[in-house]
Scaffold this motif. Structure first.
Motif, PDB file in Angstrom:
ATOM      1  N   PRO A 184       0.836  -1.200   0.000  1.00  0.00           N
ATOM      2  CA  PRO A 184       0.000   0.000   0.000  1.00  0.00           C
ATOM      3  C   PRO A 184       0.877   1.259   0.000  1.00  0.00           C
ATOM      4  O   PRO A 184       2.015   1.231   0.473  1.00  0.00           O
ATOM      5  CB  PRO A 184      -0.797  -0.104   1.304  1.00  0.00           C
ATOM      6  CG  PRO A 184      -0.744  -1.547   1.681  1.00  0.00           C
ATOM      7  CD  PRO A 184       0.564  -2.068   1.139  1.00  0.00           C
ATOM      8  N   ALA A 185       0.351   2.344  -0.524  1.00  0.00           N
ATOM      9  CA  ALA A 185       1.103   3.601  -0.615  1.00  0.00           C
ATOM     10  C   ALA A 185       1.608   4.031   0.764  1.00  0.00           C
ATOM     11  O   ALA A 185       0.862   4.026   1.734  1.00  0.00           O
ATOM     12  CB  ALA A 185       0.228   4.685  -1.220  1.00  0.00           C
ATOM     13  N   GLY A 186       2.891   4.342   0.856  1.00  0.00           N
ATOM     14  CA  GLY A 186       3.481   4.816   2.100  1.00  0.00           C
ATOM     15  C   GLY A 186       3.806   3.731   3.108  1.00  0.00           C
ATOM     16  O   GLY A 186       4.235   4.015   4.216  1.00  0.00           O
ATOM     17  N   VAL A 187       3.600   2.463   2.746  1.00  0.00           N
ATOM     18  CA  VAL A 187       3.846   1.345   3.662  1.00  0.00           C
ATOM     19  C   VAL A 187       4.960   0.474   3.091  1.00  0.00           C
ATOM     20  O   VAL A 187       4.968   0.174   1.904  1.00  0.00           O
ATOM     21  CB  VAL A 187       2.563   0.498   3.865  1.00  0.00           C
ATOM     22  CG1 VAL A 187       2.826  -0.698   4.755  1.00  0.00           C
ATOM     23  CG2 VAL A 187       1.447   1.350   4.422  1.00  0.00           C
ATOM     24  N   ARG A 188       5.902   0.076   3.939  1.00  0.00           N
ATOM     25  CA  ARG A 188       6.993  -0.801   3.504  1.00  0.00           C
ATOM     26  C   ARG A 188       6.652  -2.252   3.820  1.00  0.00           C
ATOM     27  O   ARG A 188       5.877  -2.535   4.724  1.00  0.00           O
ATOM     28  CB  ARG A 188       8.285  -0.424   4.230  1.00  0.00           C
ATOM     29  CG  ARG A 188       8.778   0.951   3.873  1.00  0.00           C
ATOM     30  CD  ARG A 188      10.047   1.324   4.578  1.00  0.00           C
ATOM     31  NE  ARG A 188      10.535   0.319   5.512  1.00  0.00           N
ATOM     32  CZ  ARG A 188      11.470   0.539   6.417  1.00  0.00           C
ATOM     33  NH1 ARG A 188      11.994   1.721   6.537  1.00  0.00           N
ATOM     34  NH2 ARG A 188      11.869  -0.418   7.226  1.00  0.00           N
ATOM     35  N   HIS A 189       7.274  -3.149   3.075  1.00  0.00           N
ATOM     36  CA  HIS A 189       7.129  -4.576   3.373  1.00  0.00           C
ATOM     37  C   HIS A 189       7.857  -4.897   4.676  1.00  0.00           C
ATOM     38  O   HIS A 189       8.828  -4.235   5.037  1.00  0.00           O
ATOM     39  CB  HIS A 189       7.726  -5.425   2.249  1.00  0.00           C
ATOM     40  CG  HIS A 189       6.874  -5.477   1.027  1.00  0.00           C
ATOM     41  ND1 HIS A 189       7.111  -4.680  -0.069  1.00  0.00           N
ATOM     42  CD2 HIS A 189       5.794  -6.230   0.733  1.00  0.00           C
ATOM     43  CE1 HIS A 189       6.209  -4.948  -0.991  1.00  0.00           C
ATOM     44  NE2 HIS A 189       5.400  -5.889  -0.534  1.00  0.00           N
ATOM     45  N   TYR A 190       7.408  -5.951   5.354  1.00  0.00           N
ATOM     46  CA  TYR A 190       8.079  -6.421   6.559  1.00  0.00           C
ATOM     47  C   TYR A 190       9.423  -7.030   6.196  1.00  0.00           C
ATOM     48  O   TYR A 190       9.584  -7.614   5.128  1.00  0.00           O
ATOM     49  CB  TYR A 190       7.253  -7.494   7.274  1.00  0.00           C
ATOM     50  CG  TYR A 190       5.962  -6.994   7.867  1.00  0.00           C
ATOM     51  CD1 TYR A 190       5.965  -6.094   8.920  1.00  0.00           C
ATOM     52  CD2 TYR A 190       4.738  -7.434   7.384  1.00  0.00           C
ATOM     53  CE1 TYR A 190       4.785  -5.639   9.482  1.00  0.00           C
ATOM     54  CE2 TYR A 190       3.549  -6.981   7.933  1.00  0.00           C
ATOM     55  CZ  TYR A 190       3.580  -6.081   8.975  1.00  0.00           C
ATOM     56  OH  TYR A 190       2.417  -5.623   9.525  1.00  0.00           O
ATOM     57  N   GLY A 191      10.382  -6.953   7.114  1.00  0.00           N
ATOM     58  CA  GLY A 191      11.644  -7.672   6.966  1.00  0.00           C
ATOM     59  C   GLY A 191      11.393  -9.156   7.197  1.00  0.00           C
ATOM     60  O   GLY A 191      10.337  -9.563   7.698  1.00  0.00           O
ATOM     61  N   TYR A 192      12.373  -9.978   6.834  1.00  0.00           N
ATOM     62  CA  TYR A 192      12.191 -11.433   6.915  1.00  0.00           C
ATOM     63  C   TYR A 192      11.870 -11.905   8.327  1.00  0.00           C
ATOM     64  O   TYR A 192      10.950 -12.711   8.521  1.00  0.00           O
ATOM     65  CB  TYR A 192      13.445 -12.142   6.387  1.00  0.00           C
ATOM     66  CG  TYR A 192      13.334 -13.647   6.430  1.00  0.00           C
ATOM     67  CD1 TYR A 192      12.444 -14.310   5.587  1.00  0.00           C
ATOM     68  CD2 TYR A 192      14.083 -14.399   7.313  1.00  0.00           C
ATOM     69  CE1 TYR A 192      12.315 -15.683   5.623  1.00  0.00           C
ATOM     70  CE2 TYR A 192      13.974 -15.775   7.358  1.00  0.00           C
ATOM     71  CZ  TYR A 192      13.087 -16.413   6.507  1.00  0.00           C
ATOM     72  OH  TYR A 192      12.960 -17.775   6.552  1.00  0.00           O
ATOM     73  N   GLU A 193      12.592 -11.410   9.323  1.00  0.00           N
ATOM     74  CA  GLU A 193      12.371 -11.868  10.700  1.00  0.00           C
ATOM     75  C   GLU A 193      10.957 -11.540  11.181  1.00  0.00           C
ATOM     76  O   GLU A 193      10.267 -12.388  11.752  1.00  0.00           O
ATOM     77  CB  GLU A 193      13.400 -11.243  11.640  1.00  0.00           C
ATOM     78  CG  GLU A 193      13.312 -11.789  13.052  1.00  0.00           C
ATOM     79  CD  GLU A 193      14.420 -11.261  13.952  1.00  0.00           C
ATOM     80  OE1 GLU A 193      14.222 -11.292  15.177  1.00  0.00           O
ATOM     81  OE2 GLU A 193      15.466 -10.842  13.439  1.00  0.00           O
ATOM     82  N   ARG A 194      10.507 -10.323  10.942  1.00  0.00           N
ATOM     83  CA  ARG A 194       9.161  -9.924  11.369  1.00  0.00           C
ATOM     84  C   ARG A 194       8.098 -10.702  10.594  1.00  0.00           C
ATOM     85  O   ARG A 194       7.085 -11.119  11.147  1.00  0.00           O
ATOM     86  CB  ARG A 194       8.976  -8.414  11.179  1.00  0.00           C
ATOM     87  CG  ARG A 194       7.610  -7.919  11.595  1.00  0.00           C
ATOM     88  CD  ARG A 194       7.388  -8.086  13.099  1.00  0.00           C
ATOM     89  NE  ARG A 194       6.069  -7.630  13.457  1.00  0.00           N
ATOM     90  CZ  ARG A 194       5.251  -8.266  14.294  1.00  0.00           C
ATOM     91  NH1 ARG A 194       5.657  -9.365  14.907  1.00  0.00           N
ATOM     92  NH2 ARG A 194       4.060  -7.801  14.551  1.00  0.00           N
ATOM     93  N   PHE A 195       8.333 -10.922   9.302  1.00  0.00           N
ATOM     94  CA  PHE A 195       7.412 -11.703   8.478  1.00  0.00           C
ATOM     95  C   PHE A 195       7.246 -13.106   9.058  1.00  0.00           C
ATOM     96  O   PHE A 195       6.129 -13.609   9.189  1.00  0.00           O
ATOM     97  CB  PHE A 195       7.933 -11.766   7.039  1.00  0.00           C
ATOM     98  CG  PHE A 195       7.084 -12.591   6.119  1.00  0.00           C
ATOM     99  CD1 PHE A 195       5.935 -12.064   5.559  1.00  0.00           C
ATOM    100  CD2 PHE A 195       7.436 -13.895   5.817  1.00  0.00           C
ATOM    101  CE1 PHE A 195       5.146 -12.831   4.713  1.00  0.00           C
ATOM    102  CE2 PHE A 195       6.659 -14.666   4.978  1.00  0.00           C
ATOM    103  CZ  PHE A 195       5.510 -14.124   4.419  1.00  0.00           C
TER     104      PHE A 195
END
Length: 78
Positions: free
Chosen positions: A14-25
């Motif tokens: 979504p606009a303005g939102v970053r993907h989670y890093g691997y550990e958090r995912f």
């Protein structure tokens, strides 16, 4: 899990939102699996069937003479 994360990274964020890093995912997926009881035991007769897989990240095997590194995988069977 890494394949699932790679697919997640290919999805549009979504606009303005970053993907989670691997550990958090991994933490989010693990908590979802536990909360929804999404595991499935594999039942089998001992000695009748075998479960096989490739384990983890490929490693490098270095030749003693050539010093050339060859990628290798670990094969697991139980």
């Amino acid at each position: 899990m890494k394949v699932l994360w790679a697919r997640y990274l290919q999805s549009e964020a979504p606009a303005g939102v970053r993907h989670y890093g691997y550990e958090r995912f991994c933490q989010i997926v693990t908590s979802h699996v536990r909360a929804n009881d999404l595991t499935m035991p594999i039942s089998h007769v001992p000695g009748h069937t075998m479960q096989v897989d490739w384990a983890g990240t490929r490693m490098g095997l270095v030749g003693r003479v050539t010093r050339k590194s060859t990628p290798v995988s670990v094969f697991v069977a139980s």
